[in-house]
Design an enzyme around this catalytic site. Structure first.
Site, PDB file in Angstrom:
ATOM      1  N   HIS A 237      41.130  42.580  43.911  1.00 27.80           N
ATOM      2  CA  HIS A 237      39.803  42.158  43.465  1.00 27.80           C
ATOM      3  C   HIS A 237      38.761  42.259  44.568  1.00 27.80           C
ATOM      4  CE1 HIS A 237      41.019  37.677  44.374  1.00 27.80           C
ATOM      5  NE2 HIS A 237      41.175  38.464  45.406  1.00 27.80           N
ATOM      6  N   ASN A 238      37.539  42.573  44.146  1.00 24.00           N
ATOM      7  CA  ASN A 238      36.375  42.672  45.026  1.00 24.00           C
ATOM      8  C   ASN A 238      36.416  43.848  45.992  1.00 24.00           C
ATOM      9  OD1 ASN A 238      36.822  39.478  44.548  1.00 24.00           O
ATOM     10  ND2 ASN A 238      34.622  39.939  44.599  1.00 24.00           N
TER      11      ASN A 238
END
Length: 346
Positions: A237-238
């Protein structure tokens, strides 16, 4: 489909040597090509096979030895041959519309000339562009969007609100926008951190089979334009993956890491979280990246080091048992010498 050698050369921007009017109806390797077929030479170590191939013509680098055969000279024969494979063998998929057995939720927006196969599911609030093909088992979750000229193969999932750009291809079983791996310690247990961000796949990206790209915790996990991702890749994620990157099978990129433009990660590379890799970096297979990497480098090993240094180091590894044996013998001799000197009072 048949084309003259001259027509093919003009299509590629190459030059003809020999008979430009011969007809070419297919492509094959140097070993397997026959009459009416075009073959190619990209690797100089196979240059000798040009003399023995049965192909009607050879696509090769500028100035190569044709051994008297018809040829097309091109500055990049490997790329040119790939373009010919597209020309001869790649046809646009049929446009069949929304087929019985598929599900399209009320209010979903479906573009022109699409094909949605039985078993595909398009959720509420979804937008699907023009000339999109959704194969059986594809699931577009509520609020997802898909651009024009996109192909999603069987069992691809695009989760809530995630966005797919134009001319994107995603192969079987890949998941875009699964929850990021985020948990807060709660005594001896773990409290799940809601992952409320999305994934954005920009234009001209291709993603292999059974790859997973996690949605951001708060904002966006982004795969930028032109990047190519192999099978069995995990992107946390991110993360932000730059333009025109090449990520090979079984790579794992931990959360919140950023890759610059044209980064190449070999198979099974592991990238730690919250780090930055600069533009034009190449990292060899099975390497570990624990920290930031400056641009324009070729690295290998765990932890990564300049590739040439890693090659030198790797040649020493098989000799370590011998080195250990030698060192033990030297230690023993030194101890014996020290005992003799001590006995003499020196």
């Amino acid at each position: 489909m048949k084309k003259t050698l001259r027509e093919i050369a003009e299509h590629l921007g190459g030059t003809v040597s020999g008979d430009g009017e011969i007809l070419i109806g297919g492509l094959a390797t140097l070993d397997d090509a026959g009459e009416g077929q075009l073959t190619f030479l990209a690797n100089p170590k196979y240059a000798g096979k040009v003399a023995t191939t049965n192909a009607s013509a050879v696509l090769m680098g500028i100035g190569g030895n044709t051994h008297g055969k018809n040829a097309i000279f091109h500055a990049n024969p490997y790329l040119a041959f790939a373009k010919l494979l597209t020309l001869f063998y790649t046809a646009p998929p049929p446009r069949l519309g929304v087929l019985p057995g598929s599900f399209v939720a009320p209010g979903a927006k479906i573009g022109a000339d699409v094909t949605i196969y039985p078993g595909a599911s398009v959720g509420p609030g979804v937008t699907v562009g023009d000339r999109v093909t959704l194969y059986p088992g594809v699931v577009l979750y509520p609020g997802a969007s898909v651009g024009d000229d996109v192909t999603l193969y069987a069992n691809v999932s695009v989760r809530e609100r995630c966005r797919i750009g134009n001319r994107v291809t995603i192969h079987d079983g890949t998941v875009v926008g699964s929850d990021g791996f985020g948990y807060a310690p709660d005594g001896s247990s773990w409290y799940k951190i809601p992952q409320i961000g999305i994934v954005v796949i920009e234009d001209d990206v291709e993603i292999g089979s059974n790859t997973v790209i996690d949605r951001a915790a708060l904002e966006v996990t982004r795969i930028k334009r032109g990047t190519k991702i192999d099978n069995l890749v995990q992107i946390g994620h991110n993360c932000v993956i730059g333009e025109d990157c090449m990520i090979v099978s079984q790579v794992g990129i931990s959360g919140s890491s950023q890759l610059g433009k044209h980064v190449i990660l070999g198979g099974q590379v592991g990238v730690a979280g919250h780090i930055k890799i600069g533009d034009n970096v190449m990292i060899g297979a099975q390497s570990g990246v624990p920290g930031n990497v400056e641009p324009n480098q070729v690295l290998s090993g765990t932890p990564v080091m300049p590739h040439r240094e890693w090659l030198k180091s790797s040649t020493l590894v098989p000799k370590l048992p011998e080195f250990r044996k030698t060192l033990s013998a030297l230690e023993k001799r030194v101890a014996e010498l020290e005992e003799k000197l001590a006995a003499k009072g020196e």
